[in-house]
Design a protein around this motif. Sequence first.
Motif, PDB file in Angstrom:
ATOM      1  N   ILE A  42     -19.841   2.108  30.306  1.00 35.06           N
ATOM      2  CA  ILE A  42     -21.109   2.203  29.558  1.00 35.06           C
ATOM      3  C   ILE A  42     -20.913   1.774  28.110  1.00 35.06           C
ATOM      4  N   LEU A  43     -19.933   2.388  27.437  1.00 33.43           N
ATOM      5  CA  LEU A  43     -19.793   2.164  25.990  1.00 33.43           C
ATOM      6  C   LEU A  43     -19.560   0.691  25.663  1.00 33.43           C
ATOM      7  N   ARG A  44     -18.744   0.036  26.464  1.00 31.85           N
ATOM      8  CA  ARG A  44     -18.410  -1.360  26.188  1.00 31.85           C
ATOM      9  C   ARG A  44     -19.680  -2.213  26.089  1.00 31.85           C
ATOM     10  N   THR A  45     -20.577  -2.047  27.052  1.00 31.67           N
ATOM     11  CA  THR A  45     -21.816  -2.815  27.023  1.00 31.67           C
ATOM     12  C   THR A  45     -22.766  -2.288  25.949  1.00 31.67           C
ATOM     13  N   ALA A  46     -22.784  -0.960  25.813  1.00 33.90           N
ATOM     14  CA  ALA A  46     -23.733  -0.357  24.883  1.00 33.90           C
ATOM     15  C   ALA A  46     -23.401  -0.713  23.440  1.00 33.90           C
ATOM     16  N   LEU A  47     -22.149  -1.123  23.187  1.00 32.40           N
ATOM     17  CA  LEU A  47     -21.750  -1.415  21.813  1.00 32.40           C
ATOM     18  C   LEU A  47     -22.338  -2.726  21.291  1.00 32.40           C
ATOM     19  N   ILE A  48     -22.751  -3.613  22.215  1.00 28.22           N
ATOM     20  CA  ILE A  48     -23.225  -4.937  21.778  1.00 28.22           C
ATOM     21  C   ILE A  48     -24.367  -4.847  20.746  1.00 28.22           C
ATOM     22  N   PRO A  49     -25.460  -4.113  21.052  1.00 34.20           N
ATOM     23  CA  PRO A  49     -26.510  -4.031  20.032  1.00 34.20           C
ATOM     24  C   PRO A  49     -26.025  -3.371  18.743  1.00 34.20           C
ATOM     25  N   ILE A  50     -25.034  -2.497  18.869  1.00 33.08           N
ATOM     26  CA  ILE A  50     -24.529  -1.824  17.662  1.00 33.08           C
ATOM     27  C   ILE A  50     -23.773  -2.811  16.783  1.00 33.08           C
ATOM     28  N   ILE A  51     -22.975  -3.678  17.413  1.00 24.04           N
ATOM     29  CA  ILE A  51     -22.262  -4.696  16.625  1.00 24.04           C
ATOM     30  C   ILE A  51     -23.270  -5.621  15.950  1.00 24.04           C
ATOM     31  N   LEU A  88     -16.668  -3.542  -3.115  1.00 23.50           N
ATOM     32  CA  LEU A  88     -16.124  -3.730  -1.769  1.00 23.50           C
ATOM     33  C   LEU A  88     -15.398  -2.475  -1.295  1.00 23.50           C
ATOM     34  N   LEU A  89     -14.713  -1.808  -2.202  1.00 24.04           N
ATOM     35  CA  LEU A  89     -14.033  -0.562  -1.844  1.00 24.04           C
ATOM     36  C   LEU A  89     -15.047   0.496  -1.405  1.00 24.04           C
ATOM     37  N   LEU A  90     -16.091   0.643  -2.195  1.00 18.97           N
ATOM     38  CA  LEU A  90     -17.116   1.642  -1.879  1.00 18.97           C
ATOM     39  C   LEU A  90     -17.859   1.309  -0.586  1.00 18.97           C
ATOM     40  N   THR A  91     -18.412   0.088  -0.505  1.00 14.57           N
ATOM     41  CA  THR A  91     -19.201  -0.263   0.682  1.00 14.57           C
ATOM     42  C   THR A  91     -18.308  -0.342   1.909  1.00 14.57           C
ATOM     43  N   GLY A  92     -17.097  -0.873   1.754  1.00 17.47           N
ATOM     44  CA  GLY A  92     -16.177  -0.974   2.877  1.00 17.47           C
ATOM     45  C   GLY A  92     -15.847   0.396   3.454  1.00 17.47           C
ATOM     46  N   THR A  93     -15.525   1.345   2.573  1.00 14.10           N
ATOM     47  CA  THR A  93     -15.203   2.694   3.029  1.00 14.10           C
ATOM     48  C   THR A  93     -16.400   3.322   3.745  1.00 14.10           C
ATOM     49  N   ALA A  94     -17.573   3.207   3.117  1.00 11.00           N
ATOM     50  CA  ALA A  94     -18.777   3.795   3.704  1.00 11.00           C
ATOM     51  C   ALA A  94     -19.060   3.171   5.072  1.00 11.00           C
ATOM     52  N   TYR A  95     -18.860   1.868   5.148  1.00 11.18           N
ATOM     53  CA  TYR A  95     -19.159   1.109   6.358  1.00 11.18           C
ATOM     54  C   TYR A  95     -18.248   1.533   7.505  1.00 11.18           C
ATOM     55  N   VAL A  96     -16.936   1.578   7.218  1.00  9.49           N
ATOM     56  CA  VAL A  96     -15.969   1.968   8.243  1.00  9.49           C
ATOM     57  C   VAL A  96     -16.220   3.422   8.680  1.00  9.49           C
ATOM     58  N   PHE A  97     -16.428   4.276   7.703  1.00  2.40           N
ATOM     59  CA  PHE A  97     -16.732   5.680   7.963  1.00  2.40           C
ATOM     60  C   PHE A  97     -17.945   5.802   8.892  1.00  2.40           C
ATOM     61  N   ALA A  98     -19.021   5.083   8.567  1.00  4.40           N
ATOM     62  CA  ALA A  98     -20.245   5.157   9.368  1.00  4.40           C
ATOM     63  C   ALA A  98     -20.026   4.574  10.755  1.00  4.40           C
ATOM     64  N   LEU A  99     -19.253   3.479  10.828  1.00  2.00           N
ATOM     65  CA  LEU A  99     -19.050   2.808  12.113  1.00  2.00           C
ATOM     66  C   LEU A  99     -18.148   3.596  13.049  1.00  2.00           C
ATOM     67  N   ILE A 100     -17.314   4.462  12.483  1.00  2.00           N
ATOM     68  CA  ILE A 100     -16.482   5.305  13.351  1.00  2.00           C
ATOM     69  C   ILE A 100     -17.266   6.555  13.766  1.00  2.00           C
ATOM     70  N   VAL A 101     -17.805   7.254  12.783  1.00  2.00           N
ATOM     71  CA  VAL A 101     -18.459   8.536  13.056  1.00  2.00           C
ATOM     72  C   VAL A 101     -19.766   8.356  13.837  1.00  2.00           C
ATOM     73  N   ARG A 160     -28.389   7.247  16.418  1.00  2.00           N
ATOM     74  CA  ARG A 160     -29.599   7.020  17.209  1.00  2.00           C
ATOM     75  C   ARG A 160     -29.476   5.776  18.081  1.00  2.00           C
ATOM     76  N   LEU A 161     -28.938   4.722  17.458  1.00  2.00           N
ATOM     77  CA  LEU A 161     -28.817   3.454  18.168  1.00  2.00           C
ATOM     78  C   LEU A 161     -27.849   3.576  19.351  1.00  2.00           C
ATOM     79  N   THR A 162     -26.682   4.202  19.114  1.00  2.00           N
ATOM     80  CA  THR A 162     -25.672   4.325  20.172  1.00  2.00           C
ATOM     81  C   THR A 162     -26.207   5.164  21.324  1.00  2.00           C
ATOM     82  N   ARG A 163     -26.833   6.279  20.986  1.00  7.09           N
ATOM     83  CA  ARG A 163     -27.351   7.167  22.028  1.00  7.09           C
ATOM     84  C   ARG A 163     -28.366   6.421  22.894  1.00  7.09           C
ATOM     85  N   ALA A 164     -29.322   5.764  22.235  1.00 11.55           N
ATOM     86  CA  ALA A 164     -30.365   5.053  22.983  1.00 11.55           C
ATOM     87  C   ALA A 164     -29.761   3.949  23.840  1.00 11.55           C
TER      88      ALA A 164
END
Lengths: 279, 325
Positions: B241-250, B103-116, B208-212
């Motif tokens: 834009i971002l608020r709506t665009a985030l839905i598919p990302i979530i 959980l520490l490893l995947t959690g860190t990677a996940y948060v890192f990826a979701l921010i960057v 890629r997903l966010t940009r598209a």
Amino acid sequence: MEFLKRFAENRGAVVGAIALALIVVMAITAPLIVPIDPMSTRGRPLLPPGGEFAFGTDMLGRDVLAGIVHGARISLMIGLISTVIAAAIGVSVGAIAGFFGGWIDDLLVRITEFFQTIPSFIFAILLVAIMTPGLASIVTAIAVVTWPPIARLARSEFMGLRRREFVEAAVLSGVSRFRIIVSEVLPNAVSPLIVMGSLMIATAILTESALSFLGLGDPNRISWGYMIGAARTVFRQAWWLSVFPGLAIAVTVLAINLVGEGLNDALNPHLKGRVRIQT
Amino acid sequence: MPQLGFVLQWVVKALAVVLAITILNFFLIRLAPGDPAVVMAGEAGAADQQFLDQVRRDFGLDQPLAVQLATYVKNVLTLDLGQSFRTGRPVADMIFERLPATLLLTGTAYVFALIVGPLLGAIAAMRPRSVFDSLLMVVALVFYATPIFWVGLLLILVFSVQLGWLPPFGMQSMIPVKGALAGTLDVIRHLILPAVTLGLFYIAVYVRLTRASMLETATLDYVKTARAKGLPEWRVATAHILRTALIPIITFAGLQAGHLVGGAIVVETVFAWPGIGRLAFDALFQRDYNLLLGVFLISALMVVFFNMVTDIVLRIADPRIAGRA
């Protein structure tokens, strides 16, 4: 012609297509280019690249270049066959669900959703481990874990087409359901399916490499993932053992992804530029 | 009370999925060619007749299939996943011991990826076809095509072997460091490479997903209205834009959360990280199927859990969804 023109407009796709063509030629002509058994010992172990062996040798003295060239056969073959099987399952399930609707649709959607919930990579590992590692089990496992997105896509396409006049007309004129599905609806749904299928080949190759890396490949056949996995204990001293096969995987997968995006632009112009990412 | 109905619906659905996974698990072991007792006992050393008989009795393999299934489901529901054939210890204990590391490893990677990921993707989308955008798209495409385990090996070669900056494996130093702060720093140093390895692939996906998604949202009428009102461009980009665009990302992030464990198997193997991925790899090598099935079951449960969390987050982010249901 129109198709080729649109495809060529995407520069990345052209580069990808050329790279992929070269890799395919390399795979087909492997026994001619490097006419040796890639599993056989050819020289002293752990020779660095250069000299007699352009890509060096591994811990058993096997020629790394031979492994790269022959390994292309396994990667492409597994990618292609598992995708064909996954597409066959996915299109059948999606077509039946989308065409017939009602409780059949409900049931098939539930099953598809269930298979999407299962963590796919662990499921693939389990399947290969239980079926005993080898080519057939890897192909089966990849197909079993990758068909759901195809089924969902096929279902939505079929649902849309089901209500169109030419399908209604075919139903009224008494053509059998099977024939309507195969010869009326399917040809109209085929282009998005081809795009998704092409991207699935890339995913399948990545999955195969990870399975082989973990030691679940066919022990008698060289594959890129197997090469990296087998050299894991000595990779610090011998970088070439992991760098070259890894590059081979990355270039192949990248080329296929680029071609997939080009196909998307060419076959579905209204979706141009939209990224398709499998979930 | 639509909220209550939603919760109830979810509980029923989650239970159905758990039951289905349990039944699948039960049949998987019987899919193996040959006697399940032999398969369960593993190949090396353990297969004498007396032991096999005991395995059959312990697992009720001499009972009819329906009885076996009922017993199995009952056991799983009480978190009794049986014993490891290698260590003789309860599988559930072995997994829960290792779960925090994963959980520490995947959690860190996940948060890192979701921010960057979404951040870079959003910046790229604000200036499409700029140098930054083009470069980022190429890099994302490359990482999207690169096997995770290979990225890990290369990072070790560069940052541990060549530069000597970060430790190449494990979760702690061989010689224990003294003090809580030093201990935490030690774990963090060990965490960086595996978390970045696991995160890079997902960053590529989110970029890629966010940009598209943002470019698509930017063409909608309400965005034009916002611009026409004279809002500054950064306000349009972030608040509209971002608020709506985030839905598919979530949605995607939720679907992927549970699947991170799959990636963790490979990363934990490369970095000798002591989590359930590494446990699964060892189980695989020792043909400890019972343990492997346990890991599969637990990670499937995690997927169900994360899907539920995603549904809740989506309802908060997009009120239209709650209305639709």
